[in-house]
Design a protein around this motif. Sequence first.
Motif, PDB file in Angstrom:
ATOM      1  N   LEU A 260       0.827  -1.213   0.000  1.00  0.00           N
ATOM      2  CA  LEU A 260       0.000   0.000   0.000  1.00  0.00           C
ATOM      3  C   LEU A 260       0.861   1.263   0.000  1.00  0.00           C
ATOM      4  CD1 LEU A 260      -2.854   1.203   0.087  1.00  0.00           C
ATOM      5  CD2 LEU A 260      -2.779   1.035   2.583  1.00  0.00           C
ATOM      6  N   MET A 261       2.028   1.189   0.651  1.00  0.00           N
ATOM      7  CA  MET A 261       2.965   2.327   0.631  1.00  0.00           C
ATOM      8  C   MET A 261       3.306   2.696  -0.817  1.00  0.00           C
ATOM      9  SD  MET A 261       6.893   2.411   2.105  1.00  0.00           S
ATOM     10  CE  MET A 261       7.617   1.512   0.721  1.00  0.00           C
ATOM     11  N   HIS A 262       3.680   1.685  -1.604  1.00  0.00           N
ATOM     12  CA  HIS A 262       4.034   1.955  -3.011  1.00  0.00           C
ATOM     13  C   HIS A 262       2.852   2.561  -3.771  1.00  0.00           C
ATOM     14  CE1 HIS A 262       7.905  -0.036  -2.811  1.00  0.00           C
ATOM     15  NE2 HIS A 262       7.378  -1.185  -2.424  1.00  0.00           N
ATOM     16  N   ILE A 263       1.662   2.000  -3.553  1.00  0.00           N
ATOM     17  CA  ILE A 263       0.476   2.455  -4.293  1.00  0.00           C
ATOM     18  C   ILE A 263       0.154   3.913  -3.939  1.00  0.00           C
ATOM     19  CG2 ILE A 263      -2.026   2.137  -4.558  1.00  0.00           C
ATOM     20  CD1 ILE A 263      -1.468  -0.919  -4.029  1.00  0.00           C
ATOM     21  N   LEU A 264       0.174   4.230  -2.641  1.00  0.00           N
ATOM     22  CA  LEU A 264      -0.209   5.576  -2.217  1.00  0.00           C
ATOM     23  C   LEU A 264       0.862   6.605  -2.575  1.00  0.00           C
ATOM     24  CD1 LEU A 264      -1.937   4.736   1.179  1.00  0.00           C
ATOM     25  CD2 LEU A 264      -3.033   5.441  -0.965  1.00  0.00           C
ATOM     26  N   ARG A 265       2.113   6.173  -2.620  1.00  0.00           N
ATOM     27  CA  ARG A 265       3.151   7.087  -3.121  1.00  0.00           C
ATOM     28  C   ARG A 265       2.881   7.405  -4.583  1.00  0.00           C
ATOM     29  NH1 ARG A 265       8.738   4.739  -0.403  1.00  0.00           N
ATOM     30  NH2 ARG A 265       8.351   5.608   1.667  1.00  0.00           N
ATOM     31  N   GLY A 266       2.500   6.367  -5.324  1.00  0.00           N
ATOM     32  CA  GLY A 266       2.162   6.570  -6.742  1.00  0.00           C
ATOM     33  C   GLY A 266       1.037   7.569  -6.907  1.00  0.00           C
ATOM     34  N   ALA A 267       0.156   7.612  -5.891  1.00  0.00           N
ATOM     35  CA  ALA A 267      -0.991   8.532  -5.951  1.00  0.00           C
ATOM     36  C   ALA A 267      -0.640   9.910  -5.391  1.00  0.00           C
ATOM     37  CB  ALA A 267      -2.161   7.934  -5.176  1.00  0.00           C
ATOM     38  N   GLY A 268       0.635  10.123  -5.043  1.00  0.00           N
ATOM     39  CA  GLY A 268       1.077  11.461  -4.674  1.00  0.00           C
ATOM     40  C   GLY A 268       1.196  11.756  -3.195  1.00  0.00           C
ATOM     41  N   HIS A 269       1.034  10.743  -2.355  1.00  0.00           N
ATOM     42  CA  HIS A 269       1.123  10.965  -0.912  1.00  0.00           C
ATOM     43  C   HIS A 269       2.538  10.668  -0.391  1.00  0.00           C
ATOM     44  CE1 HIS A 269      -3.218  11.387  -0.632  1.00  0.00           C
ATOM     45  NE2 HIS A 269      -3.303  10.371  -1.484  1.00  0.00           N
TER      46      HIS A 269
END
Length: 341
Positions: free
Chosen positions: A43-52
């Motif tokens: 989820l860390m990777h996914i949410l970083r991808g979303a700009g967080h």
Amino acid sequence: MSNPSVPADQLEKLRELLDQPKRLVIVSHYNPDGDAIGSSVGLMHILRGAGHAVKVVLPNTPADFLDWMPGRAEALCFDRSPDASLSTIRTSDIVLCLDFNQLDRIGGLEEAVRGAKTKVLIDHHQQPGEFAAVMFSDVTASSTCQMVYDIAVALGFEDHIGLEAATCLYTGMVTDSGSFRFRSTTPHTMRVAADLMERGVAIDVIHGAIADTNSADRLRLLGFTLHERMTVLPDLRTTVIGLNKDDLKRFNFKTGDTEGFVNYGLSIKGMRLAAFFVERPDVVKISLRSKGDLPVDRFLKEHFEGGGHANAAGGQSKESLEASVQKFMSLLPAFLAAHPE
Ligand SMILES: [Mn+2]
């Protein structure tokens, strides 16, 4: 068809929380397993991808056989970096709680997480606590990783599930589903796994990284355990293993060495319950596995300060190893009788 992992009202709340870039912290449970780390780092990777801006904080350092997971090395571990762990949680906007549902499961992080003003729960364990503003709780989901995948897709983040995230999520799905063989594995589970494969996940490499990690000491401890310490009770269709401190010392025990031993008892033809007791410094740890309708989580909750899933649960006892096994044996016939096949 609606997905029980992603209720529409909770999804909308989460979408609102994530509509601006935020400082997010993801926490998971004590003694983090493949699903805990896989879901958190995935989820860390996914949410970083979303700009967080995203950090993962774990209550203690995981077993090293999971160190290869992409992003795992970045996770702060409270036992090694207590100050950084707590300040990261305290300065975050949102704390995402993954693969646990009671705040007493996160060791030294409990107070800081309890004090966080916005908490999001994503979990598949029974009887969730009511501590989070947004709750994704699906006790039918095979893993928290599967839920993270479903939530990410529902948020429209599927393009952010890159190879690193997919590798993490697939790993947790494999470990929590017993390589896709537990009852919780559904056609949907296999479709999610297939999608992760299409994103490039190397399933043979992951399997090897998880499975081929024995030390010689561990294998010898396993051999000794099965030969010397396993009792088979054919009439009760139950196996019981008890390991004492001296047994562990003899084979240079390291944390994680007895992981999975309980499953061998259940692999004997005809068994419906396997019990594993191990003497640790302050406590006797208990693991139970069952087949079919035999809710070991409820049994452990009632008698051994435990819980988990219906077919796989853990508990503990403050009494001696012998007394703990005795207590278990005395309660066993009634428990089995209450759940006839
Ligand atoms: Mn899990």
